[in-house]
Design a protein around this motif. Sequence first.
Motif, PDB file in Angstrom:
ATOM      1  N   VAL A  62      23.796  21.811 -31.409  1.00  0.00           N
ATOM      2  CA  VAL A  62      23.297  22.860 -30.513  1.00  0.00           C
ATOM      3  C   VAL A  62      24.349  23.267 -29.487  1.00  0.00           C
ATOM      4  O   VAL A  62      24.516  24.448 -29.192  1.00  0.00           O
ATOM      5  CB  VAL A  62      22.007  22.391 -29.802  1.00  0.00           C
ATOM      6  N   PHE A  63      25.073  22.303 -28.930  1.00  0.00           N
ATOM      7  CA  PHE A  63      26.063  22.549 -27.880  1.00  0.00           C
ATOM      8  C   PHE A  63      27.457  22.210 -28.388  1.00  0.00           C
ATOM      9  O   PHE A  63      27.647  21.166 -29.000  1.00  0.00           O
ATOM     10  CB  PHE A  63      25.797  21.662 -26.661  1.00  0.00           C
ATOM     11  N   THR A  64      28.436  23.064 -28.111  1.00  0.00           N
ATOM     12  CA  THR A  64      29.832  22.769 -28.449  1.00  0.00           C
ATOM     13  C   THR A  64      30.724  23.237 -27.310  1.00  0.00           C
ATOM     14  O   THR A  64      30.438  24.227 -26.641  1.00  0.00           O
ATOM     15  CB  THR A  64      30.282  23.469 -29.755  1.00  0.00           C
ATOM     16  N   MET A  65      31.782  22.505 -27.109  1.00  0.00           N
ATOM     17  CA  MET A  65      32.773  22.872 -26.100  1.00  0.00           C
ATOM     18  C   MET A  65      33.919  23.603 -26.788  1.00  0.00           C
ATOM     19  O   MET A  65      34.391  23.181 -27.834  1.00  0.00           O
ATOM     20  CB  MET A  65      33.304  21.624 -25.391  1.00  0.00           C
TER      21      MET A  65
ATOM     22  N   TYR B 242      26.388  27.502 -26.948  1.00  0.00           N
ATOM     23  CA  TYR B 242      25.148  26.839 -27.341  1.00  0.00           C
ATOM     24  C   TYR B 242      24.233  27.795 -28.079  1.00  0.00           C
ATOM     25  O   TYR B 242      24.371  29.011 -27.993  1.00  0.00           O
ATOM     26  CB  TYR B 242      24.445  26.240 -26.128  1.00  0.00           C
ATOM     27  N   ASP B 243      23.314  27.227 -28.830  1.00  0.00           N
ATOM     28  CA  ASP B 243      22.318  27.994 -29.569  1.00  0.00           C
ATOM     29  C   ASP B 243      21.062  28.073 -28.704  1.00  0.00           C
ATOM     30  O   ASP B 243      20.365  27.076 -28.546  1.00  0.00           O
ATOM     31  CB  ASP B 243      22.007  27.308 -30.893  1.00  0.00           C
ATOM     32  N   PRO B 244      20.746  29.236 -28.138  1.00  0.00           N
ATOM     33  CA  PRO B 244      19.591  29.335 -27.241  1.00  0.00           C
ATOM     34  C   PRO B 244      18.252  29.158 -27.945  1.00  0.00           C
ATOM     35  O   PRO B 244      17.252  28.868 -27.305  1.00  0.00           O
ATOM     36  CB  PRO B 244      19.721  30.730 -26.641  1.00  0.00           C
ATOM     37  N   LEU B 245      18.243  29.299 -29.272  1.00  0.00           N
ATOM     38  CA  LEU B 245      17.010  29.122 -30.039  1.00  0.00           C
ATOM     39  C   LEU B 245      17.165  27.928 -30.974  1.00  0.00           C
ATOM     40  O   LEU B 245      17.046  28.047 -32.192  1.00  0.00           O
ATOM     41  CB  LEU B 245      16.685  30.395 -30.832  1.00  0.00           C
ATOM     42  N   ALA B 246      17.418  26.796 -30.393  1.00  0.00           N
ATOM     43  CA  ALA B 246      17.640  25.575 -31.171  1.00  0.00           C
ATOM     44  C   ALA B 246      16.433  25.258 -32.045  1.00  0.00           C
ATOM     45  O   ALA B 246      15.287  25.461 -31.645  1.00  0.00           O
ATOM     46  CB  ALA B 246      17.924  24.408 -30.240  1.00  0.00           C
ATOM     47  N   ASP B 247      16.712  24.780 -33.220  1.00  0.00           N
ATOM     48  CA  ASP B 247      15.683  24.401 -34.169  1.00  0.00           C
ATOM     49  C   ASP B 247      14.840  23.259 -33.612  1.00  0.00           C
ATOM     50  O   ASP B 247      15.350  22.383 -32.922  1.00  0.00           O
ATOM     51  CB  ASP B 247      16.368  23.964 -35.474  1.00  0.00           C
ATOM     52  N   ASP B 248      13.552  23.263 -33.905  1.00  0.00           N
ATOM     53  CA  ASP B 248      12.666  22.211 -33.408  1.00  0.00           C
ATOM     54  C   ASP B 248      13.084  20.820 -33.888  1.00  0.00           C
ATOM     55  O   ASP B 248      12.752  19.826 -33.257  1.00  0.00           O
ATOM     56  CB  ASP B 248      11.219  22.482 -33.799  1.00  0.00           C
ATOM     57  N   ALA B 249      13.823  20.756 -34.983  1.00  0.00           N
ATOM     58  CA  ALA B 249      14.313  19.457 -35.456  1.00  0.00           C
ATOM     59  C   ALA B 249      15.293  18.846 -34.453  1.00  0.00           C
ATOM     60  O   ALA B 249      15.499  17.638 -34.449  1.00  0.00           O
ATOM     61  CB  ALA B 249      14.981  19.619 -36.821  1.00  0.00           C
ATOM     62  N   GLN B 250      15.860  19.669 -33.589  1.00  0.00           N
ATOM     63  CA  GLN B 250      16.812  19.211 -32.580  1.00  0.00           C
ATOM     64  C   GLN B 250      16.155  18.916 -31.240  1.00  0.00           C
ATOM     65  O   GLN B 250      16.825  18.572 -30.268  1.00  0.00           O
ATOM     66  CB  GLN B 250      17.902  20.268 -32.380  1.00  0.00           C
ATOM     67  N   ARG B 251      14.834  19.062 -31.169  1.00  0.00           N
ATOM     68  CA  ARG B 251      14.108  18.946 -29.895  1.00  0.00           C
ATOM     69  C   ARG B 251      14.448  17.671 -29.114  1.00  0.00           C
ATOM     70  O   ARG B 251      14.745  17.733 -27.936  1.00  0.00           O
ATOM     71  CB  ARG B 251      12.606  19.008 -30.139  1.00  0.00           C
ATOM     72  N   GLU B 252      14.413  16.536 -29.749  1.00  0.00           N
ATOM     73  CA  GLU B 252      14.655  15.272 -29.041  1.00  0.00           C
ATOM     74  C   GLU B 252      16.102  15.185 -28.554  1.00  0.00           C
ATOM     75  O   GLU B 252      16.357  14.762 -27.429  1.00  0.00           O
ATOM     76  CB  GLU B 252      14.307  14.077 -29.934  1.00  0.00           C
ATOM     77  N   ASN B 253      17.058  15.597 -29.398  1.00  0.00           N
ATOM     78  CA  ASN B 253      18.464  15.579 -28.990  1.00  0.00           C
ATOM     79  C   ASN B 253      18.710  16.531 -27.823  1.00  0.00           C
ATOM     80  O   ASN B 253      19.450  16.205 -26.895  1.00  0.00           O
ATOM     81  CB  ASN B 253      19.370  15.962 -30.162  1.00  0.00           C
ATOM     82  N   VAL B 254      18.086  17.704 -27.867  1.00  0.00           N
ATOM     83  CA  VAL B 254      18.256  18.683 -26.789  1.00  0.00           C
ATOM     84  C   VAL B 254      17.633  18.167 -25.494  1.00  0.00           C
ATOM     85  O   VAL B 254      18.211  18.317 -24.416  1.00  0.00           O
ATOM     86  CB  VAL B 254      17.673  20.048 -27.192  1.00  0.00           C
TER      87      VAL B 254
END
Length: 78
Positions: free
Chosen positions: A23-26, A34-46
């Motif tokens: 979701v986030f990259t430098m 960053y991806d403002p509409l992150a997939d729900d599969a990434q919810r915990e990591n986000v």
Amino acid sequence: MRLVVDLNRCQGYAQCAFLAPDVFTMHGDEALMYDPLADDAQRENVRKAADACPVKAITLDYEDLGAADGKAGASRVG
């Protein structure tokens, strides 16, 4: 889930990129992408990434919360 990063507040500590690299990259030393509409599969990591942000620059919007009454649930967690 939708997320917003206050890029004026972000200091480039990159904790988010470490905890949610899909979701986030430098880019360079301080430019965050960053991806403002992150997939729900990434919810915990986000969520972990937002919690770890030392300057609390990440805001999460859990659009599915309150979907039955049409209200979105926003939370500044990071």
